[in-house]
Scaffold this motif. Structure first.
Motif: not given
Length: 117
Positions: A56-61, A68-71
């Motif tokens: 999640v962090g890498l993809n947001q970066a 976000n609901f799926k995650i």
């Protein structure tokens, strides 16, 4: 960055393989009422948690748009799985309902990851 993301995905898949593999090795024992949470299940769930947060962090970066609901749903399922495995890890025999729940939630987590686009 793509190489790093793919490497983390590979480790994430190894974690789910460990969790599901540990579950599948105990299916026969579950039928006899002798199933137990093996260490591979705990280590796999922890690996999935750490690598999932990293993904999640890498993809947001990288600026990707995330669902976000799926995650959040996948995280909630994993927290329940991790809680069950952690609490029952030292029990000699785990009741079939708790053990089956871990398998069902793990399978649901896989299907959510692969089929929800």
């Amino acid at each position: 960055m793509d190489v790093l993301i793919h490497a983390v995905i590979a480790v994430h898949i190894i974690g789910i393989a460990s969790l599901l593999g540990g579950f599948l090795t105990q299916i026969k024992a579950m039928g006899k009422g002798e199933a137990r949470m093996v260490p591979a299940m705990l280590h796999g769930a922890l690996t999935m948690l750490v690598t999932g947060v990293a993904l999640v962090g890498l993809n947001q970066a990288q600026g990707d748009t995330l669902n976000n609901f799926k995650i959040g749903l996948k995280l909630a399922l994993l927290v329940v799985i991790l809680g069950l495995v952690y609490v029952k890890r030292d029990d000699e025999k785990v009741e079939a309902a708790a053990f089956g729940t871990v398998g069902a939630l793990t399978t649901a987590n896989i299907f959510i990851a692969l089929l929800w686009v």
